[in-house]
Design an enzyme around this catalytic site. Structure first.
Site: not given
Ligand code: NDP
Length: 311
Positions: A226, A274
Protein backbone atom coordinates in the site's frame (compact mmCIF):
# COMPACT_ATOMS: atom_id res chain seq x y z
CA UNK A 1 -35.36 -19.46 4.72
CA UNK A 2 -33.79 -17.75 1.73
CA UNK A 3 -30.31 -16.35 2.37
CA UNK A 4 -30.20 -12.73 1.24
CA UNK A 5 -26.92 -11.71 -0.39
CA UNK A 6 -26.41 -8.09 -1.36
CA UNK A 7 -23.63 -7.38 -3.87
CA UNK A 8 -22.21 -3.95 -3.09
CA UNK A 9 -19.44 -3.00 -5.49
CA UNK A 10 -19.24 -1.10 -8.77
CA UNK A 11 -21.54 -1.95 -11.71
CA UNK A 12 -18.53 -3.23 -13.62
CA UNK A 13 -17.80 -5.74 -10.86
CA UNK A 14 -21.44 -6.89 -10.77
CA UNK A 15 -21.33 -7.58 -14.50
CA UNK A 16 -18.21 -9.70 -13.97
CA UNK A 17 -19.29 -11.44 -10.80
CA UNK A 18 -22.97 -12.19 -11.19
CA UNK A 19 -22.68 -15.41 -13.20
CA UNK A 20 -19.62 -16.91 -11.41
CA UNK A 21 -21.04 -16.01 -8.01
CA UNK A 22 -24.35 -17.67 -8.85
CA UNK A 23 -22.49 -20.73 -10.13
CA UNK A 24 -20.48 -20.95 -6.90
CA UNK A 25 -23.54 -20.35 -4.69
CA UNK A 26 -25.50 -23.00 -6.59
CA UNK A 27 -22.97 -25.61 -5.44
CA UNK A 28 -23.78 -24.87 -1.78
CA UNK A 29 -27.38 -26.05 -2.15
CA UNK A 30 -28.59 -23.01 -0.20
CA UNK A 31 -31.75 -21.21 -1.28
CA UNK A 32 -30.52 -17.68 -1.86
CA UNK A 33 -31.40 -14.31 -3.33
CA UNK A 34 -28.46 -12.45 -4.87
CA UNK A 35 -28.84 -8.89 -6.15
CA UNK A 36 -27.40 -5.39 -6.04
CA UNK A 37 -30.62 -4.18 -4.47
CA UNK A 38 -32.54 -6.11 -1.81
CA UNK A 39 -34.90 -4.96 0.94
CA UNK A 40 -32.49 -4.24 3.82
CA UNK A 41 -34.43 -6.45 6.25
CA UNK A 42 -33.78 -9.50 4.01
CA UNK A 43 -29.99 -9.10 3.76
CA UNK A 44 -27.85 -11.73 5.54
CA UNK A 45 -24.49 -11.12 3.83
CA UNK A 46 -22.97 -8.23 1.93
CA UNK A 47 -20.38 -9.06 -0.72
CA UNK A 48 -18.41 -5.90 -0.59
CA UNK A 49 -15.80 -3.77 -2.30
CA UNK A 50 -14.60 -0.91 -0.09
CA UNK A 51 -15.05 1.54 -2.99
CA UNK A 52 -18.80 0.76 -3.04
CA UNK A 53 -21.25 3.59 -2.49
CA UNK A 54 -22.60 1.57 0.45
CA UNK A 55 -20.92 3.00 3.53
CA UNK A 56 -23.68 2.66 6.15
CA UNK A 57 -24.21 -0.88 7.42
CA UNK A 58 -26.80 0.31 9.97
CA UNK A 59 -29.99 -0.39 7.99
CA UNK A 60 -29.48 -4.20 7.76
CA UNK A 61 -31.03 -5.75 10.90
CA UNK A 62 -30.40 -9.37 9.81
CA UNK A 63 -26.82 -8.84 8.59
CA UNK A 64 -24.46 -11.68 9.61
CA UNK A 65 -21.21 -10.71 7.87
CA UNK A 66 -19.59 -8.44 5.31
CA UNK A 67 -17.37 -10.33 2.86
CA UNK A 68 -14.75 -8.14 1.22
CA UNK A 69 -13.71 -8.83 -2.35
CA UNK A 70 -10.41 -7.09 -1.59
CA UNK A 71 -7.48 -8.31 0.49
CA UNK A 72 -6.74 -4.80 1.76
CA UNK A 73 -9.54 -3.64 4.04
CA UNK A 74 -8.24 -0.27 5.28
CA UNK A 75 -11.24 1.39 3.58
CA UNK A 76 -13.81 -0.48 5.66
CA UNK A 77 -12.13 -1.78 8.81
CA UNK A 78 -12.73 1.46 10.73
CA UNK A 79 -16.38 1.87 9.66
CA UNK A 80 -18.24 2.45 12.93
CA UNK A 81 -21.57 1.25 11.46
CA UNK A 82 -20.08 -2.19 10.85
CA UNK A 83 -20.83 -4.33 13.89
CA UNK A 84 -20.84 -7.82 12.31
CA UNK A 85 -17.80 -9.90 11.29
CA UNK A 86 -15.76 -8.67 8.33
CA UNK A 87 -13.80 -11.09 6.15
CA UNK A 88 -11.14 -10.21 3.61
CA UNK A 89 -10.21 -11.87 0.34
CA UNK A 90 -7.76 -14.73 0.53
CA UNK A 91 -7.72 -16.44 -2.83
CA UNK A 92 -4.83 -18.82 -3.30
CA UNK A 93 -5.63 -19.69 -6.92
CA UNK A 94 -5.98 -16.09 -8.08
CA UNK A 95 -4.79 -13.28 -5.85
CA UNK A 96 -1.89 -15.10 -4.21
CA UNK A 97 -0.62 -16.67 -7.42
CA UNK A 98 -0.79 -13.29 -9.20
CA UNK A 99 1.20 -11.61 -6.44
CA UNK A 100 3.84 -14.32 -6.45
CA UNK A 101 4.27 -13.82 -10.19
CA UNK A 102 4.49 -10.01 -9.90
CA UNK A 103 6.97 -10.05 -7.02
CA UNK A 104 9.13 -12.77 -8.52
CA UNK A 105 9.25 -10.98 -11.86
CA UNK A 106 10.21 -7.62 -10.41
CA UNK A 107 12.76 -9.08 -8.00
CA UNK A 108 14.38 -10.99 -10.84
CA UNK A 109 14.40 -7.87 -13.03
CA UNK A 110 16.53 -6.08 -10.46
CA UNK A 111 18.56 -9.09 -9.44
CA UNK A 112 19.57 -9.79 -13.04
CA UNK A 113 19.95 -6.06 -13.91
CA UNK A 114 17.76 -6.75 -16.93
CA UNK A 115 17.36 -3.04 -17.71
CA UNK A 116 21.05 -2.73 -18.55
CA UNK A 117 20.55 -4.97 -21.56
CA UNK A 118 16.96 -4.11 -22.48
CA UNK A 119 17.62 -0.37 -22.72
CA UNK A 120 21.07 -0.09 -24.30
CA UNK A 121 20.87 2.66 -26.94
CA UNK A 122 24.66 2.89 -27.38
CA UNK A 123 25.01 -0.86 -27.87
CA UNK A 124 27.56 -1.13 -25.09
CA UNK A 125 29.12 -4.51 -24.34
CA UNK A 126 29.04 -4.77 -20.54
CA UNK A 127 29.91 -8.37 -19.69
CA UNK A 128 29.15 -8.17 -15.97
CA UNK A 129 27.36 -11.31 -14.85
CA UNK A 130 24.89 -10.87 -11.98
CA UNK A 131 25.56 -12.65 -8.70
CA UNK A 132 23.66 -15.83 -7.99
CA UNK A 133 20.46 -15.48 -6.00
CA UNK A 134 22.26 -17.03 -3.03
CA UNK A 135 24.34 -13.85 -2.83
CA UNK A 136 21.37 -11.45 -2.96
CA UNK A 137 19.57 -11.15 0.40
CA UNK A 138 15.90 -10.27 0.05
CA UNK A 139 13.58 -9.11 2.82
CA UNK A 140 9.81 -9.35 2.67
CA UNK A 141 7.99 -7.00 5.05
CA UNK A 142 4.73 -8.79 5.86
CA UNK A 143 4.65 -12.55 6.18
CA UNK A 144 0.92 -13.04 5.76
CA UNK A 145 -0.89 -14.83 2.96
CA UNK A 146 0.84 -12.92 0.18
CA UNK A 147 4.19 -12.15 1.81
CA UNK A 148 4.77 -15.74 2.86
CA UNK A 149 3.89 -17.12 -0.57
CA UNK A 150 6.30 -14.65 -2.21
CA UNK A 151 9.01 -15.37 0.37
CA UNK A 152 8.69 -19.10 -0.27
CA UNK A 153 8.97 -18.67 -4.03
CA UNK A 154 12.03 -16.41 -3.67
CA UNK A 155 13.53 -18.94 -1.29
CA UNK A 156 12.90 -21.73 -3.80
CA UNK A 157 14.79 -19.74 -6.45
CA UNK A 158 17.71 -19.50 -4.05
CA UNK A 159 17.58 -16.05 -2.46
CA UNK A 160 18.37 -15.85 1.25
CA UNK A 161 15.01 -14.53 2.48
CA UNK A 162 14.16 -12.69 5.66
CA UNK A 163 10.51 -12.07 6.55
CA UNK A 164 9.09 -9.59 9.04
CA UNK A 165 5.69 -9.74 10.72
CA UNK A 166 3.83 -8.32 13.70
CA UNK A 167 3.68 -11.59 15.60
CA UNK A 168 6.42 -14.20 15.75
CA UNK A 169 6.40 -16.70 12.88
CA UNK A 170 8.42 -19.63 11.67
CA UNK A 171 8.69 -20.78 8.07
CA UNK A 172 11.09 -23.34 6.71
CA UNK A 173 14.16 -21.82 5.10
CA UNK A 174 13.09 -18.26 5.88
CA UNK A 175 14.64 -16.13 8.59
CA UNK A 176 11.65 -14.79 10.48
CA UNK A 177 11.78 -11.61 12.53
CA UNK A 178 8.92 -9.77 14.17
CA UNK A 179 7.82 -6.68 16.02
CA UNK A 180 9.38 -3.25 16.20
CA UNK A 181 12.66 -4.70 17.46
CA UNK A 182 12.92 -6.94 14.40
CA UNK A 183 12.57 -4.24 11.75
CA UNK A 184 16.10 -2.84 11.55
CA UNK A 185 17.69 -6.31 11.72
CA UNK A 186 15.32 -7.37 8.91
CA UNK A 187 16.44 -4.44 6.74
CA UNK A 188 20.11 -4.67 7.58
CA UNK A 189 21.87 -6.18 4.56
CA UNK A 190 18.71 -6.55 2.44
CA UNK A 191 19.54 -5.73 -1.17
CA UNK A 192 15.90 -6.03 -2.24
CA UNK A 193 12.93 -5.22 0.01
CA UNK A 194 9.38 -6.26 -0.86
CA UNK A 195 6.50 -4.62 1.03
CA UNK A 196 3.42 -6.74 1.60
CA UNK A 197 2.03 -5.17 4.74
CA UNK A 198 -1.51 -3.90 5.24
CA UNK A 199 -2.14 -0.19 5.65
CA UNK A 200 -2.66 0.36 9.38
CA UNK A 201 -1.62 3.17 11.73
CA UNK A 202 1.30 0.96 12.82
CA UNK A 203 2.62 0.23 9.32
CA UNK A 204 2.41 3.72 7.82
CA UNK A 205 5.83 5.03 6.79
CA UNK A 206 7.51 1.81 7.83
CA UNK A 207 10.06 2.89 5.23
CA UNK A 208 11.12 6.40 6.20
CA UNK A 209 14.43 8.26 6.25
CA UNK A 210 15.73 6.20 9.15
CA UNK A 211 14.79 2.76 7.86
CA UNK A 212 15.83 3.54 4.29
CA UNK A 213 19.23 4.55 5.67
CA UNK A 214 19.51 1.16 7.37
CA UNK A 215 19.55 -0.59 4.00
CA UNK A 216 22.79 -1.20 2.11
CA UNK A 217 23.55 1.50 -0.46
CA UNK A 218 21.79 0.89 -3.77
CA UNK A 219 19.07 -1.36 -2.32
CA UNK A 220 15.90 -1.85 -4.36
CA UNK A 221 12.34 -1.39 -3.08
CA UNK A 222 9.36 -3.28 -4.53
CA UNK A 223 6.04 -2.08 -3.08
CA UNK A 224 2.87 -3.91 -4.09
CA UNK A 225 1.48 -3.45 -0.54
CA UNK A 226 0.00 0.00 0.00
CA UNK A 227 1.23 3.54 -0.76
CA UNK A 228 1.26 4.87 2.82
CA UNK A 229 3.81 2.22 3.84
CA UNK A 230 6.49 4.53 2.41
CA UNK A 231 7.34 8.12 3.25
CA UNK A 232 7.37 9.41 -0.34
CA UNK A 233 9.62 12.41 0.32
CA UNK A 234 12.16 10.25 2.16
CA UNK A 235 12.14 7.75 -0.70
CA UNK A 236 12.74 10.47 -3.30
CA UNK A 237 15.64 11.83 -1.24
CA UNK A 238 17.11 8.35 -0.91
CA UNK A 239 16.73 7.74 -4.66
CA UNK A 240 18.39 11.07 -5.48
CA UNK A 241 21.32 10.36 -3.18
CA UNK A 242 21.79 6.81 -4.53
CA UNK A 243 21.02 5.26 -1.14
CA UNK A 244 18.14 3.51 -2.91
CA UNK A 245 18.98 2.22 -6.37
CA UNK A 246 15.46 1.73 -7.68
CA UNK A 247 11.86 1.62 -6.50
CA UNK A 248 9.16 -0.38 -8.25
CA UNK A 249 5.87 0.97 -6.94
CA UNK A 250 2.43 -0.47 -7.63
CA UNK A 251 0.45 1.41 -4.98
CA UNK A 252 0.29 5.07 -4.03
CA UNK A 253 -1.23 7.42 -1.49
CA UNK A 254 -3.38 8.79 -4.28
CA UNK A 255 -4.52 6.54 -7.12
CA UNK A 256 -4.36 7.00 -10.03
CA UNK A 257 -0.95 8.55 -9.34
CA UNK A 258 -1.49 12.21 -10.31
CA UNK A 259 0.10 13.48 -13.51
CA UNK A 260 3.17 15.49 -12.57
CA UNK A 261 3.96 13.42 -9.47
CA UNK A 262 7.76 13.10 -9.19
CA UNK A 263 7.51 9.29 -9.25
CA UNK A 264 6.36 9.37 -12.88
CA UNK A 265 9.47 11.11 -14.16
CA UNK A 266 12.10 9.74 -11.79
CA UNK A 267 14.58 7.59 -13.75
CA UNK A 268 14.98 5.19 -10.85
CA UNK A 269 11.27 4.63 -10.27
CA UNK A 270 9.02 2.16 -12.06
CA UNK A 271 5.32 2.88 -11.67
CA UNK A 272 2.84 0.07 -12.21
CA UNK A 273 -0.83 1.06 -11.92
CA UNK A 274 -2.03 -1.09 -9.00
CA UNK A 275 -1.97 -4.23 -11.09
CA UNK A 276 0.32 -6.41 -8.97
CA UNK A 277 -2.50 -8.82 -8.35
CA UNK A 278 -6.22 -8.79 -8.85
CA UNK A 279 -8.98 -10.70 -7.19
CA UNK A 280 -9.88 -13.28 -9.86
CA UNK A 281 -13.58 -13.58 -10.38
CA UNK A 282 -14.07 -17.36 -10.54
CA UNK A 283 -11.85 -18.34 -7.63
CA UNK A 284 -12.94 -15.37 -5.50
CA UNK A 285 -16.58 -16.34 -6.08
CA UNK A 286 -15.84 -19.80 -4.73
CA UNK A 287 -14.18 -18.25 -1.64
CA UNK A 288 -17.24 -16.03 -1.02
CA UNK A 289 -19.71 -18.90 -1.54
CA UNK A 290 -17.78 -21.15 0.82
CA UNK A 291 -17.84 -18.51 3.55
CA UNK A 292 -21.59 -18.02 3.14
CA UNK A 293 -22.06 -21.78 3.35
CA UNK A 294 -19.96 -21.87 6.50
CA UNK A 295 -21.93 -19.02 8.01
CA UNK A 296 -25.21 -20.77 7.28
CA UNK A 297 -24.16 -24.09 8.84
CA UNK A 298 -22.69 -22.43 11.91
CA UNK A 299 -18.99 -22.86 11.08
CA UNK A 300 -16.55 -20.03 11.82
CA UNK A 301 -15.98 -17.74 8.86
CA UNK A 302 -12.62 -17.98 7.12
CA UNK A 303 -10.25 -15.00 6.79
CA UNK A 304 -11.87 -12.85 9.45
CA UNK A 305 -10.40 -9.41 9.88
CA UNK A 306 -9.11 -8.53 13.33
CA UNK A 307 -10.82 -5.16 13.66
CA UNK A 308 -8.54 -4.07 16.51
CA UNK A 309 -5.36 -4.91 14.59
CA UNK A 310 -6.82 -3.28 11.47
CA UNK A 311 -6.24 -6.15 9.02
P1 NDP B 1 -2.23 -10.63 5.64
O1 NDP B 1 -3.15 -10.00 6.60
O2 NDP B 1 -2.34 -12.09 5.38
O3 NDP B 1 -0.71 -10.36 6.06
C1 NDP B 1 -0.29 -9.15 6.57
C2 NDP B 1 1.11 -9.31 7.13
O4 NDP B 1 1.56 -8.06 7.61
C3 NDP B 1 1.15 -10.28 8.31
O5 NDP B 1 2.33 -11.04 8.27
C4 NDP B 1 1.18 -9.33 9.50
O6 NDP B 1 1.78 -9.86 10.67
C5 NDP B 1 2.02 -8.21 8.94
N1 NDP B 1 1.82 -7.00 9.73
C6 NDP B 1 0.68 -6.32 9.97
N2 NDP B 1 0.91 -5.28 10.79
C7 NDP B 1 2.23 -5.31 11.07
C8 NDP B 1 3.06 -4.51 11.88
N3 NDP B 1 2.58 -3.46 12.58
N4 NDP B 1 4.36 -4.83 11.97
C9 NDP B 1 4.86 -5.91 11.30
N5 NDP B 1 4.12 -6.72 10.50
C10 NDP B 1 2.81 -6.41 10.40
O7 NDP B 1 -2.38 -9.82 4.27
P2 NDP B 1 -2.08 -10.30 2.78
O8 NDP B 1 -0.77 -10.95 2.76
O9 NDP B 1 -3.25 -11.03 2.24
O10 NDP B 1 -2.05 -8.89 2.03
C11 NDP B 1 -1.08 -7.91 2.38
C12 NDP B 1 -1.43 -6.59 1.71
O11 NDP B 1 -1.18 -6.66 0.32
C13 NDP B 1 -2.91 -6.21 1.77
O12 NDP B 1 -3.24 -5.64 3.03
C14 NDP B 1 -3.02 -5.21 0.65
O13 NDP B 1 -2.76 -3.93 1.16
C15 NDP B 1 -1.92 -5.62 -0.31
N6 NDP B 1 -2.45 -6.10 -1.59
C16 NDP B 1 -2.08 -5.46 -2.74
C17 NDP B 1 -2.52 -5.88 -3.97
C18 NDP B 1 -2.07 -5.23 -5.23
O14 NDP B 1 -2.54 -5.57 -6.32
N7 NDP B 1 -1.15 -4.30 -5.18
C19 NDP B 1 -3.42 -7.03 -4.11
C20 NDP B 1 -3.75 -7.64 -2.83
C21 NDP B 1 -3.27 -7.18 -1.63
P3 NDP B 1 1.16 -11.15 11.42
O15 NDP B 1 1.49 -12.31 10.51
O16 NDP B 1 1.89 -11.20 12.70
O17 NDP B 1 -0.31 -10.91 11.55
Amino acid sequence: MTTGILFAATDVRWAEYEAPLRAALDTTGLPYALATDLPPETVDYIVYAPNSSLQDFGPFPRLKAVLSLWAGVEGVVGNATLTVPLTRMVDAEGLTQGMVEYVTGHVLRHHLAMDTHIVNPRHEWTPIAPPLAADRPVTVLGLGTLGLACAQMLRTIGFPVTGWSRTAKSAEGIRCLSGAAGLLPALNGAQIVVLLLPDTPQTRCVLDAETLAALPRGAVIVNPGRGPLIDDAALLDALDSGQIGHATLDVFRQEPLPQGHPFWAHPQVTVTPHIASETRVASASRVIAENIRRGEVGLPLLHRVDRAAGY
